[in-house]
Structures are given as C-alpha cells and as structure tokens.
Design an enzyme around this catalytic site. Sequence first.
Site, PDB file in Angstrom:
ATOM      1  N   LYS A 206       4.995   1.836  15.685  1.00  0.00           N
ATOM      2  CA  LYS A 206       3.924   2.656  16.269  1.00  0.00           C
ATOM      3  C   LYS A 206       4.292   3.171  17.674  1.00  0.00           C
ATOM      4  O   LYS A 206       3.682   2.774  18.685  1.00  0.00           O
ATOM      5  CB  LYS A 206       2.605   1.867  16.326  1.00  0.00           C
ATOM      6  CG  LYS A 206       2.275   1.081  15.053  1.00  0.00           C
ATOM      7  CD  LYS A 206       1.272   1.754  14.183  1.00  0.00           C
ATOM      8  CE  LYS A 206       1.260   1.328  12.740  1.00  0.00           C
ATOM      9  NZ  LYS A 206       1.249   0.022  12.266  1.00  0.00           N
TER      10      LYS A 206
ATOM     11  N   ASP B  12       1.785   6.166   2.072  1.00  0.00           N
ATOM     12  CA  ASP B  12       1.010   4.949   2.346  1.00  0.00           C
ATOM     13  C   ASP B  12      -0.443   5.335   2.058  1.00  0.00           C
ATOM     14  O   ASP B  12      -0.935   6.323   2.602  1.00  0.00           O
ATOM     15  CB  ASP B  12       1.224   4.603   3.832  1.00  0.00           C
ATOM     16  CG  ASP B  12       0.360   3.453   4.322  1.00  0.00           C
ATOM     17  OD1 ASP B  12      -0.793   3.334   3.887  1.00  0.00           O
ATOM     18  OD2 ASP B  12       0.827   2.685   5.175  1.00  0.00           O
TER      19      ASP B  12
ATOM     20  N   ASP C 153       0.813  -1.225   0.000  1.00  0.00           N
ATOM     21  CA  ASP C 153       0.000   0.000   0.000  1.00  0.00           C
ATOM     22  C   ASP C 153       0.840   1.266   0.000  1.00  0.00           C
ATOM     23  O   ASP C 153       0.389   2.315   0.422  1.00  0.00           O
ATOM     24  CB  ASP C 153      -0.935   0.008   1.224  1.00  0.00           C
ATOM     25  CG  ASP C 153      -0.174  -0.040   2.542  1.00  0.00           C
ATOM     26  OD1 ASP C 153       1.052  -0.244   2.520  1.00  0.00           O
ATOM     27  OD2 ASP C 153      -0.813   0.146   3.596  1.00  0.00           O
TER      28      ASP C 153
HETATM   29  N1  GDD Z   1       0.115 -11.508   3.089  1.00  0.00           N
HETATM   30  C1  GDD Z   1      -0.103 -10.753   4.159  1.00  0.00           C
HETATM   31  N2  GDD Z   1      -0.477 -11.344   5.327  1.00  0.00           N
HETATM   32  N3  GDD Z   1       0.007  -9.419   4.043  1.00  0.00           N
HETATM   33  C2  GDD Z   1      -0.224  -8.657   5.153  1.00  0.00           C
HETATM   34  C3  GDD Z   1      -0.614  -9.210   6.372  1.00  0.00           C
HETATM   35  C4  GDD Z   1      -0.738 -10.644   6.466  1.00  0.00           C
HETATM   36  O1  GDD Z   1      -1.067 -11.220   7.510  1.00  0.00           O
HETATM   37  N4  GDD Z   1      -0.776  -8.196   7.274  1.00  0.00           N
HETATM   38  C5  GDD Z   1      -0.501  -7.055   6.613  1.00  0.00           C
HETATM   39  N5  GDD Z   1      -0.170  -7.330   5.318  1.00  0.00           N
HETATM   40  C6  GDD Z   1       0.216  -6.368   4.287  1.00  0.00           C
HETATM   41  C7  GDD Z   1      -0.835  -5.278   4.082  1.00  0.00           C
HETATM   42  O2  GDD Z   1      -1.705  -5.660   3.025  1.00  0.00           O
HETATM   43  C8  GDD Z   1       0.016  -4.084   3.694  1.00  0.00           C
HETATM   44  O3  GDD Z   1       0.273  -4.041   2.307  1.00  0.00           O
HETATM   45  C9  GDD Z   1       1.351  -4.334   4.396  1.00  0.00           C
HETATM   46  O4  GDD Z   1       1.367  -5.712   4.761  1.00  0.00           O
HETATM   47  C10 GDD Z   1       1.539  -3.463   5.652  1.00  0.00           C
HETATM   48  O5  GDD Z   1       0.404  -3.596   6.487  1.00  0.00           O
HETATM   49  P1  GDD Z   1      -0.396  -2.325   7.025  1.00  0.00           P
HETATM   50  O6  GDD Z   1      -1.527  -2.837   7.830  1.00  0.00           O
HETATM   51  O7  GDD Z   1      -0.691  -1.364   5.918  1.00  0.00           O
HETATM   52  O8  GDD Z   1       0.679  -1.714   8.035  1.00  0.00           O
HETATM   53  P2  GDD Z   1       0.852  -0.203   8.504  1.00  0.00           P
HETATM   54  O9  GDD Z   1       0.620   0.748   7.386  1.00  0.00           O
HETATM   55  O10 GDD Z   1       0.062   0.005   9.758  1.00  0.00           O
HETATM   56  O11 GDD Z   1       2.412  -0.178   8.918  1.00  0.00           O
HETATM   57  C11 GDD Z   1       3.391  -0.712   8.043  1.00  0.00           C
HETATM   58  O12 GDD Z   1       3.692   0.200   7.004  1.00  0.00           O
HETATM   59  C12 GDD Z   1       4.281   1.466   7.430  1.00  0.00           C
HETATM   60  C13 GDD Z   1       4.571   2.281   6.164  1.00  0.00           C
HETATM   61  O13 GDD Z   1       3.419   2.536   5.459  1.00  0.00           O
HETATM   62  C14 GDD Z   1       4.653  -1.020   8.883  1.00  0.00           C
HETATM   63  O14 GDD Z   1       5.533  -1.731   8.073  1.00  0.00           O
HETATM   64  C15 GDD Z   1       5.301   0.274   9.397  1.00  0.00           C
HETATM   65  O15 GDD Z   1       6.516  -0.028  10.048  1.00  0.00           O
HETATM   66  C16 GDD Z   1       5.559   1.226   8.234  1.00  0.00           C
HETATM   67  O16 GDD Z   1       6.094   2.464   8.716  1.00  0.00           O
HETATM   68 MG    MG Z   2      -0.108   0.605   5.492  1.00  0.00          MG
END
Ligand code: GDD
Ligand code: MG
Length: 346
Positions: free
Chosen positions: A157, A221, A106
């Site tokens: 976070k 993001d 994303d």
């Molecule tokens: N296959 C799979 N399985 N994908 C997953 C799973 C899972 O269980 N859980 C999450 N994802 C994928 C989501 O679809 C997304 O593309 C990505 O992993 C990150 O998950 P998010 O839920 O969007 O995380 P976030 O935005 O809260 O935080 C992450 O992204 C930030 C940057 O945008 C973390 O990596 C943070 O450290 C980072 O700063």
């Molecule tokens: Mg995200």
Amino acid sequence: MQALILAGGKGTRLRPLTVYTPKPIVPVLNKPFLLYQIEILRRAGIKDITLSLSYQPDKIEHLLGDGSDYGVKLRFVTEPSPMGTGGAYKFAADAIRETTIVFNGDIITDLDISKVIELHKEKKAEATLTLVPVENPAAYGLVETDSDGAILRFREKPKPEDIDALTTNNINAGIYILEPTILDLIPKGENCSFEYNVFPDILTNKKPFYAYVIENNYWRDIGTPASYLEVHRDFLDGKIKGFEIEKSSNADIATAAIVDKTSIVGSDCVIKPNARIINSILGTGVHVEERAVIENSVVWAHTRVSNSTEVRGAVIGRSCYLGKNVSVSNGTVLGDKTSLTDYTKV
Ligand code: GDD
Ligand code: MG
C-alpha cells in the site's frame, strides 16, 4: 505440491454483504467464490488444499465439506483470532510438508498457475510471487524486480506521495509459491503479515525470491463492492476464460418478460410479465414482479422485487424485500433482509 488458501479476513470493505456471508463464499455467478479458486488449483493438478479460516469458519466448512464434490481433498485450519496473512501460514504449519502454493482467498484469474510453478522450479526459488500490472497500485502491494525477475523491493500500500517515484506498476497478485524454509522466518503464535514482515525479511535474508508477471490473463481482487460487481460484468462480457457458467432451466419466466441473453436467472426464480432483466444475475428463488427493471446488477437468493421497481448498477443481498415503485441507483449495496418501503429511492 499442496495449496493453502488464506480465507480468514473479515471482508470489511465488502460489508454489508459479508455480515452473514464470509467473503470467500460470496456468490459469483451464483457459485461460492472459493469454488473458482479450487478449480484453478485442480486444473494445475493440485488437489491437497488447506483452507485457513478465522471469520465465520463454520459456514465455509459446512458449505464445502471434505471437497469430494469438487474433486479435491479439503482440510480446514481455524485460528482462534486472526493472525495476519503470514501468521495464518505459520499457524497451518502442521499441514504443510512440501512446496505450497498460497492464494489470497479473494482473487480470481484465468492464468494457468502451472506456469508459475515451472518458473519457481527453474529459478530454484524459495519464494515466487505472481505479479500483475494495475493502473492504480496504491491499494495493493507494489513489487520491484530486476531484469531477470528477481524481487528487489516489496512495498505494501504505497503512499500517494511515493507513487510518483515508482518505476513499476506491477503489484502482488496474491498467488505465492513458498518452500517450507519460509516458515522458519515467521515467529510462532504471533500476528505476522506476509506483506509487511515476511516478504521484506526474505529480501533481507537474501533468499532466492522471484516474480512471475501475469501478462495476457484476467486478474481481479473481488474485495470491494465495485470490483465484486465488476467481476460479474467481466464474466458476462466473456473476459474471463475457462470457467463453466451454469444457467438454470427451471425459472418461471413470463412470455411477456424480457431477459436478455447475457443475464443469468437462478433456479426457481419467478419473472412476471413486462419485467426486464438486463445484464444481471439473479440468485435462486428471486421474484421479480410486473414492470420491474433489473439492470447491470447482482441480486442474491430469495429477494423479492415488487411492481415497477427499478434496480440499476446495484448489489442486493439475500432475502431482501423491495416494495413497489422503489428506485435503487448505481453503486448501492443492500445487506441481507433489507426491506424498502414503496416509493423509496436509494
Ligand atoms: N486466515 C487468515 N487470517 N486470513 C487472512 C487474515 C488472517 O488474519 N487476514 C487476511 N486474510 C486473508 C483475506 O481473507 C484475504 O483472502 C487475503 O488474506 C488478503 O487479505 P486482504 O485483506 O484482501 O488484503 P488486500 O486485498 O488489502 O491486499 C492483499 O492482496 C492484494 C491483491 O489483491 C495483499 O496481499 C497485497 O499485497 C496484494 O496486492
Ligand atoms: Mg483483497
């Protein structure tokens, strides 16, 4: 080099848009989001791409096929239930034989990722994270490094009370380069998070772990409605470089309608006299009737906007029906097939 895109999250923060459309394929400028990520990878010469799926996998697989339409080779790995980000990487281990670039599904950037690959090789790293400075790091993974770019601390976070003590606002941008040795740190068949488990373990194990900091490139993001809308504005404002923007040629726009230069009107749209489309994106087959106004908004395919209705600063899902004299205000997000009676205000 191969790539793994983590595209299995439920997209809860983007609901209701993700009820029928998984986050990795929500349209951005009328193009499924993953196509931007595929393009970033293809530009760096990476054509072997595995998609790690869990939520509504069939929709993604059906839309993208084997990747030949996009000049890449796509493979799909679907977890029976979400295994977490690190667990998803381990689950895809059979498809991983070499250095792998991992993408959160994303994020969008106009960074040339071959620069990150170069740094990874130069430092002989086992893991390299891409970082980006942001104003409010609380919603992300905060990463502290030394002056040589070696990672010292990873805090996912961080709590508001911890933020004041922080020495950096560089966060994890969701683009990693990992050697297959990192797979050894992840237990098989268990839920596991890169952010909470694997990255801290890499530090504990003192493996070479480095950061590439994005400085003059765009990064975002798209996982919340506000940032989803924002990425469209940024594209229309020309802040994101290097992607081709498709404009349709077959929309039926009345001569007495106004569509400003920045707006994008999808194919088979019908725009009636005295309607105004300002700084907005309309998907395929959207109908906008007389005197309706759509401003700073994104409207998905096959939605109908009736006479004198005004939509401002909103995201409207697929196949919605907005009656006459409806007013949709800033920050509203309507799920697919929403129907609003004449004179409704939301
Ligand atoms: N296959 C799979 N399985 N994908 C997953 C799973 C899972 O269980 N859980 C999450 N994802 C994928 C989501 O679809 C997304 O593309 C990505 O992993 C990150 O998950 P998010 O839920 O969007 O995380 P976030 O935005 O809260 O935080 C992450 O992204 C930030 C940057 O945008 C973390 O990596 C943070 O450290 C980072 O700063
Ligand atoms: Mg995200």
